[in-house]
Every structure is written in structure tokens, then in C-alpha cells.
Design an enzyme around this catalytic site. Structure first.
Site, mmCIF file in Angstrom:
data_model
loop_
_atom_site.group_PDB
_atom_site.id
_atom_site.type_symbol
_atom_site.label_atom_id
_atom_site.label_comp_id
_atom_site.label_asym_id
_atom_site.label_seq_id
_atom_site.Cartn_x
_atom_site.Cartn_y
_atom_site.Cartn_z
ATOM 1 N N LYS A 146 0.756 -0.793 -0.028
ATOM 2 C CA LYS A 146 -0.614 0.157 -0.179
ATOM 3 C C LYS A 146 1.372 1.450 0.269
ATOM 4 O O LYS A 146 0.583 2.186 -0.726
ATOM 5 C CB LYS A 146 -1.482 -0.626 1.271
ATOM 6 C CG LYS A 146 -1.859 -0.668 0.886
ATOM 7 C CD LYS A 146 -2.941 -1.537 2.121
ATOM 8 C CE LYS A 146 -3.862 -2.245 2.193
ATOM 9 N NZ LYS A 146 -4.429 -3.488 2.544
ATOM 10 N N GLN A 183 -5.800 -2.401 8.975
ATOM 11 C CA GLN A 183 -5.297 -3.590 8.066
ATOM 12 C C GLN A 183 -6.150 -4.863 8.937
ATOM 13 O O GLN A 183 -6.374 -5.248 9.712
ATOM 14 C CB GLN A 183 -3.847 -3.620 8.672
ATOM 15 C CG GLN A 183 -3.444 -5.187 7.633
ATOM 16 C CD GLN A 183 -4.049 -5.297 5.611
ATOM 17 O OE1 GLN A 183 -4.081 -4.313 5.187
ATOM 18 N NE2 GLN A 183 -4.820 -6.566 5.462
ATOM 19 N N ASP A 195 -11.614 1.730 3.114
ATOM 20 C CA ASP A 195 -12.215 0.797 2.354
ATOM 21 C C ASP A 195 -14.027 0.639 1.596
ATOM 22 O O ASP A 195 -14.753 -0.981 1.929
ATOM 23 C CB ASP A 195 -11.822 -0.172 3.766
ATOM 24 C CG ASP A 195 -10.758 -0.755 3.571
ATOM 25 O OD1 ASP A 195 -10.366 -1.276 2.707
ATOM 26 O OD2 ASP A 195 -10.227 -1.093 5.184
HETATM 27 N N1 GUN Z 1 -7.004 -7.397 5.478
HETATM 28 C C1 GUN Z 1 -7.247 -7.703 3.906
HETATM 29 N N2 GUN Z 1 -7.677 -7.053 3.050
HETATM 30 C C2 GUN Z 1 -8.443 -6.061 3.289
HETATM 31 C C3 GUN Z 1 -8.729 -4.681 3.133
HETATM 32 O O1 GUN Z 1 -9.416 -5.003 1.846
HETATM 33 N N3 GUN Z 1 -9.030 -4.224 3.768
HETATM 34 C C4 GUN Z 1 -8.360 -3.832 4.885
HETATM 35 N N4 GUN Z 1 -9.236 -2.520 5.992
HETATM 36 N N5 GUN Z 1 -7.858 -5.026 5.517
HETATM 37 C C5 GUN Z 1 -8.097 -6.471 4.748
#
Ligand code: GUN
Length: 287
Positions: free
Chosen positions: A53, A97, A120
């Protein structure tokens, strides 16, 4: 033999567009999109996601901040960090996450993030907006799939779409986005009776099951578009929810694993963050 959908290529094109739009936003408004990523604990897979990211943010010219909290951080510590980021004008997107350690309530974490910064699109407010069809943020995986379909000229209108999986992150929003594009959508899950038969009706099949090679060729209609959301580490490398080698002989389009849906998700996170920054810039102009 199917056309193999190239997620890396579509993702790179979209990132380039995000980079150009970011440059323009900075030039015209002085607002640089900022994303904060919070990781609690040391899960190795999550560490890789967080690193990617940050790399994505650097590529498109965003400000990015990483917050690595220890496994034993308290819920209060996490919440006070979220509160500070909610109030921080440099930050437009906040991502915690998931999963978080067991002593922290994941649903409370989602509720704590300002919906305007919930890139998200996990909050009740943003999920509700998706349901209505008037939304800013779309969950990254389903949104990435919609971008892939568009890039390959696949119009869901009038198609029978079958989504296998009903999670809040993929299955449910996927069904909604396809419905908004006028597909006729069926959502299947672990309690579905006659799953293979339903899948065989699909012009567009989205597999978000979480089981390697779950979708076999007998479940796929000749000429169907097959989208594979799964990712599994096996002795022979990575594989998806679809038996790719056999299904590709029957489908018209198919996403590979890796290199299909995967490369799109972070790109859509960047797109959501850009949208959040544009909204903030717009609000600043009005204030
Ligand atoms: N963990 C795995 N995929 C995601 C996601 O798309 N967003 C978040 N916040 N955590 C994740």
C-alpha cells in the site's frame, strides 16, 4: 480458449490515471491525497499488504503514513490514534488492516473511522450508500472487478451473474455493483442447494469462496466470463478458487491467479483515497 484478463496491465493504466489526477489536484487546490494505514501486530501477510500500500501511494504521489502498533496495543490506544487521524486534515483515507488481534473488536474499529475517510467502504453508512446506488467509495475488490470488466468491454447488463460467497467485503457488495449495472444476480453460499446447476446458468461467474480449485469445468457454461477472487498458497505456488487450467478451455474470459483480481485491489484503494481528497478539497472551497 479464453482471453486471459491481465489485471497487472489494467491496474498500471489506472494507477497512471490516478497519478495524473493527483498532480492536477495538488496543482489546482494544494490538496495532496493522504492515506494512513494502521497495522496492529506482526502478521507477515498483513505486513506485505501494508508495504504494498505504501509503494502504491509513492507511485501515484500520495502522502502515506504507516502506524505499526504492537500486538498487545489496547483498543483505547488504537481508538485514540483513529480519532487523531479523523481530525488530521492531511489524511483523507484511514485503513486499519484486518484482521485485528482478538482483544480488539473489529466492528467497533470500523465504526470509529470517520465515514468520509473510510476508504475500505466498510462502514454502515458507506455500505448503505452502495445499496442505494449513490456512493463515493466502493470496496476495493468488487470495484477492481468492475474495472476489469469495463477494461475488457464486458457489459453486465442483461447477463446472468452468479456470485459464490456472501461476505461483507466481497460477495455482498459485488452483487450490488453488478445489479447496478443491470445484471440479474444470484448470490450462492455454503448452504446453497444445487450450487453447480446454478453456476452453469451463469454468463458471469464470480468465485469468492476461499477454497482452492472449488469451481470446476462442469460448473461453468461454455463462453462464460469467470472471475476468480481466491488466492491460496499451495505446494505448486499460488492458485485461486477456480480450476484455471480446465476452466480456461470453456470460458470466454478468465482472470488468472496471480495477476488477475489481486493487482487491482490496492489500485482501487488509491482511487477511493483520491476521491476522499477531492471531496475534502471541494468542501474546503465551500467553507
Ligand atoms: N485485510 C485483507 N484485505 C483487507 C482490506 O481490503 N481492507 C482491510 N482494512 N484489511 C484487509
Amino acid at each position: 480458449m479464453a482471453t486471459i484478463i491481465n489485471g497487472k496491465e489494467v491496474s498500471a493504466t489506472l494507477r497512471e490515471r490516478i497519478r495524473t489526477e493527483t498532480e492536477r489536484l495538488v496543482r489546482e487546490t494544494g490538496v495532496r491525497p493522504g492515506l494512513a494505514v494502521i497495522l496492529v501486530g506482526e502478521d507477515p501477510a498483513s505486513q506485505v499488504y501494508v508495504k504494498n500500500k505504501k509503494k502504491g501511494c509513492d507511485q501515484v504521489g500520495f502522502l502515506s503514513r504507516e502506524y505499526l502498533l504492537p500486538e498487545n496495543a489496547t483498543q483505547e490506544e488504537l481508538f485514540s490514534l483513529i480519532d487523531a487521524l479523523n481530525a488530521d486534515p492531511e489524511i483523507h483515507g484511514i485503513l486499519v488492516q484486518l484482521p485485528v488481534p482478538r482483544h480488539i473488536d473489529g466492528a467497533e474499529v470500523i465504526r470509529r473511522i470517520d465515514p468520509k475517510k473510510d476508504v475500505d467502504a466498510f462502514s454502515a453508512e458507506n455500505v448503505g450508500k452502495i445499496m442505494i446506488g449513490d456512493f463515493d467509495f466502493v470496496p476495493c475488490t468488487p470495484a477492481g472487478i468492475m474495472e476489469l470488466l469495463e477494461a475488457y468491454g464486458i457489459d453486465p447488463a442483461g447477463k446472468r451473474a452468479v456470485v459464490i460467497g456472501r461476505s461483507n467485503i466481497v460477495g455482498k457488495p459485488m452483487a450490488m455493483l453488478l445489479l447496478h449495472k443491470n445484471a440479474t444476480v444470484t448470490v450462492c453460499h455454503s448452504r446453497t442447494v444445487g450450487l453447480a446447476e446454478i453456476c452453469r446458468e451463469a454468463d458471469l461467474l464470480v468465485a469468492a469462496v476461499g477454497k482452492p480449485h472449488f469451481v470446476t469445468e462442469d460448473m461453468v457454461k461454455e463462453g462464460a466470463v469467470v472471475i476468480d477472487v481466491g488466492i491460496h498458497r499451495t505446494e505448486n505456488g499460488l492458485c485461486g478458487d477456480v480450476d484455471f487450467d480446465r476452466v480456461k478451455e470453456k470460458a470466454s474470459f478468465i482472470t488468472p491467479v496471480p495477476g488477475g483480481v489481486g493487482p487491482m485491489t490496492i489500485t482501487l484503494l488509491l482511487k477511493n483515497t483520491l476521491t476522499a481528497a477531492k471531496n475534502a478539497a471541494e468542501k474546503g472551497k465551500r467553507a
